[in-house]
Design a protein around this motif. Structure first.
Motif, mmCIF file in Angstrom:
data_model
loop_
_atom_site.group_PDB
_atom_site.id
_atom_site.type_symbol
_atom_site.label_atom_id
_atom_site.label_comp_id
_atom_site.label_asym_id
_atom_site.label_seq_id
_atom_site.Cartn_x
_atom_site.Cartn_y
_atom_site.Cartn_z
ATOM 1 N N PRO A 161 -4.057 -0.193 6.043
ATOM 2 C CA PRO A 161 -3.594 -1.418 5.018
ATOM 3 C C PRO A 161 -2.727 -2.556 4.981
ATOM 4 C CG PRO A 161 -1.840 0.950 5.526
ATOM 5 C CD PRO A 161 -2.953 1.233 6.155
ATOM 6 N N GLU A 162 -2.810 -2.891 6.371
ATOM 7 C CA GLU A 162 -2.945 -4.499 6.645
ATOM 8 C C GLU A 162 -4.468 -5.001 6.370
ATOM 9 O OE1 GLU A 162 -4.532 -2.132 10.770
ATOM 10 O OE2 GLU A 162 -2.806 -1.653 9.212
ATOM 11 N N SER A 163 -5.046 -4.117 5.850
ATOM 12 C CA SER A 163 -6.938 -5.430 5.725
ATOM 13 C C SER A 163 -6.128 -4.686 3.795
ATOM 14 C CB SER A 163 -7.843 -4.350 6.284
ATOM 15 O OG SER A 163 -8.026 -2.987 6.248
ATOM 16 N N LEU A 164 -5.620 -4.823 3.520
ATOM 17 C CA LEU A 164 -6.063 -4.869 2.027
ATOM 18 C C LEU A 164 -6.854 -5.515 0.968
ATOM 19 C CD1 LEU A 164 -5.373 -3.293 -0.791
ATOM 20 C CD2 LEU A 164 -3.204 -4.859 -1.097
ATOM 21 N N GLY A 165 -6.319 -6.276 1.516
ATOM 22 C CA GLY A 165 -7.607 -8.058 1.362
ATOM 23 C C GLY A 165 -8.927 -7.847 1.302
ATOM 24 N N ALA A 225 -7.819 3.621 -5.420
ATOM 25 C CA ALA A 225 -8.460 4.079 -4.102
ATOM 26 C C ALA A 225 -7.500 4.413 -3.137
ATOM 27 C CB ALA A 225 -9.759 3.133 -4.139
ATOM 28 N N VAL A 226 -6.087 3.984 -3.496
ATOM 29 C CA VAL A 226 -4.765 3.317 -2.404
ATOM 30 C C VAL A 226 -4.071 4.811 -2.935
ATOM 31 C CG1 VAL A 226 -2.839 2.230 -2.147
ATOM 32 C CG2 VAL A 226 -4.958 0.629 -2.285
ATOM 33 N N ARG A 227 -4.232 4.921 -4.118
ATOM 34 C CA ARG A 227 -3.315 5.912 -4.171
ATOM 35 C C ARG A 227 -4.089 7.381 -3.864
ATOM 36 N NH1 ARG A 227 -2.640 5.511 -10.883
ATOM 37 N NH2 ARG A 227 -0.381 3.834 -10.566
ATOM 38 N N VAL A 269 1.108 -1.423 0.345
ATOM 39 C CA VAL A 269 -0.109 0.029 -0.230
ATOM 40 C C VAL A 269 0.896 1.664 -0.007
ATOM 41 C CG1 VAL A 269 -1.826 0.933 1.219
ATOM 42 C CG2 VAL A 269 -2.052 -1.405 1.231
ATOM 43 N N VAL A 270 1.995 1.471 0.871
ATOM 44 C CA VAL A 270 2.484 2.725 1.019
ATOM 45 C C VAL A 270 3.389 2.663 -0.102
ATOM 46 C CG1 VAL A 270 4.952 3.456 1.937
ATOM 47 C CG2 VAL A 270 3.161 2.707 3.202
ATOM 48 N N GLY A 271 3.597 1.511 -0.865
ATOM 49 C CA GLY A 271 4.180 1.901 -2.344
ATOM 50 C C GLY A 271 3.858 2.243 -2.871
ATOM 51 N N VAL A 272 2.326 1.683 -3.527
ATOM 52 C CA VAL A 272 1.216 2.260 -4.481
ATOM 53 C C VAL A 272 1.407 3.687 -4.096
ATOM 54 C CG1 VAL A 272 -1.298 2.647 -5.306
ATOM 55 C CG2 VAL A 272 0.476 0.250 -5.099
ATOM 56 N N GLU A 273 1.213 4.549 -3.101
ATOM 57 C CA GLU A 273 0.990 5.764 -2.718
ATOM 58 C C GLU A 273 1.811 6.140 -2.526
ATOM 59 O OE1 GLU A 273 -1.862 5.074 1.708
ATOM 60 O OE2 GLU A 273 0.479 5.011 1.868
ATOM 61 N N GLY A 288 -14.023 -6.120 -1.425
ATOM 62 C CA GLY A 288 -15.329 -5.905 -1.414
ATOM 63 C C GLY A 288 -15.235 -4.650 -3.131
ATOM 64 N N ILE A 289 -14.129 -4.138 -2.882
ATOM 65 C CA ILE A 289 -14.847 -3.542 -4.482
ATOM 66 C C ILE A 289 -15.737 -4.682 -5.372
ATOM 67 C CG2 ILE A 289 -13.434 -2.452 -5.450
ATOM 68 C CD1 ILE A 289 -12.297 -1.072 -4.158
ATOM 69 N N ALA A 290 -14.519 -5.935 -5.125
ATOM 70 C CA ALA A 290 -14.594 -6.660 -6.564
ATOM 71 C C ALA A 290 -16.110 -6.852 -6.352
ATOM 72 C CB ALA A 290 -14.304 -7.930 -5.847
ATOM 73 N N LEU A 291 -16.671 -7.224 -4.797
ATOM 74 C CA LEU A 291 -18.638 -7.412 -4.813
ATOM 75 C C LEU A 291 -19.672 -6.455 -5.385
ATOM 76 C CD1 LEU A 291 -18.302 -9.188 -1.372
ATOM 77 C CD2 LEU A 291 -18.601 -10.205 -3.692
ATOM 78 N N ASN A 292 -19.068 -4.989 -4.950
ATOM 79 C CA ASN A 292 -19.197 -3.669 -5.837
ATOM 80 C C ASN A 292 -19.132 -4.022 -6.673
ATOM 81 O OD1 ASN A 292 -19.962 -3.066 -3.455
ATOM 82 N ND2 ASN A 292 -18.240 -1.978 -2.827
ATOM 83 N N VAL A 293 -18.273 -4.082 -7.681
ATOM 84 C CA VAL A 293 -18.012 -4.258 -9.123
ATOM 85 C C VAL A 293 -19.402 -5.259 -9.652
ATOM 86 C CG1 VAL A 293 -16.776 -5.176 -11.221
ATOM 87 C CG2 VAL A 293 -15.893 -3.301 -9.039
#
Length: 121
Positions: free
Chosen positions: A95-99, A86-88, A36-40, A104-109
């Motif tokens: 960040p530890e709850s990325l999975g 979203a991460v950006r 997450v830090v890397g993506v940010e 959650g995003i997949a279910l919304n899609v």
């Protein structure tokens, strides 16, 4: 017939997911908070690692819900785009709850796709 097909797809998806999750983790994959830090910070390698880590899980989740390989691919792609955006933007508070965030995003899609195609949720 529909219930039998759904049960079949769910069984296959669960078996495949169990095989994937039972494989030993590669030692060179950073933990979620580091990714997450890397993506940010704009790290493309971190984005790639998130995709590699969650790609199969997203695909089989979508396949079990939509029963279409093409739709599962679409869900996987759209989910990944939304996760990175979203991460950006700093929308992931833990960040530890990325999975959980990714699922959650997949279910919304998936819900959005069902509404567009079938008018149902």
């Amino acid at each position: 017939m529909y219930q039998h097909a759904r049960a079949f797809f769910l069984t296959i998806a669960r078996q495949t997911l169990a095989r994937i999750e039972s494989k030993p983790m590669r030692q060179n994959i950073p933990i979620d908070s580091d990714l997450v830090v890397g993506v940010e910070q704009g790290d493309k390698f971190a984005e790639d690692q998130i995709y590699r880590k969650y790609s199969d899980r997203l695909y089989f989740l979508a396949l079990s819900e939509l029963h279409s390989h093409e739709d599962a691919e679409d869900v996987r792609s759209e989910t990944f785009i939304r996760v990175i955006q979203a991460v950006r933007q700093g929308k992931l508070r833990k960040p530890e709850s990325l999975g959980s965030f990714v699922v959650g995003i997949a279910l919304n899609v998936i819900r959005e796709l069902r509404r567009q195609r079938f008018g149902i949720e």
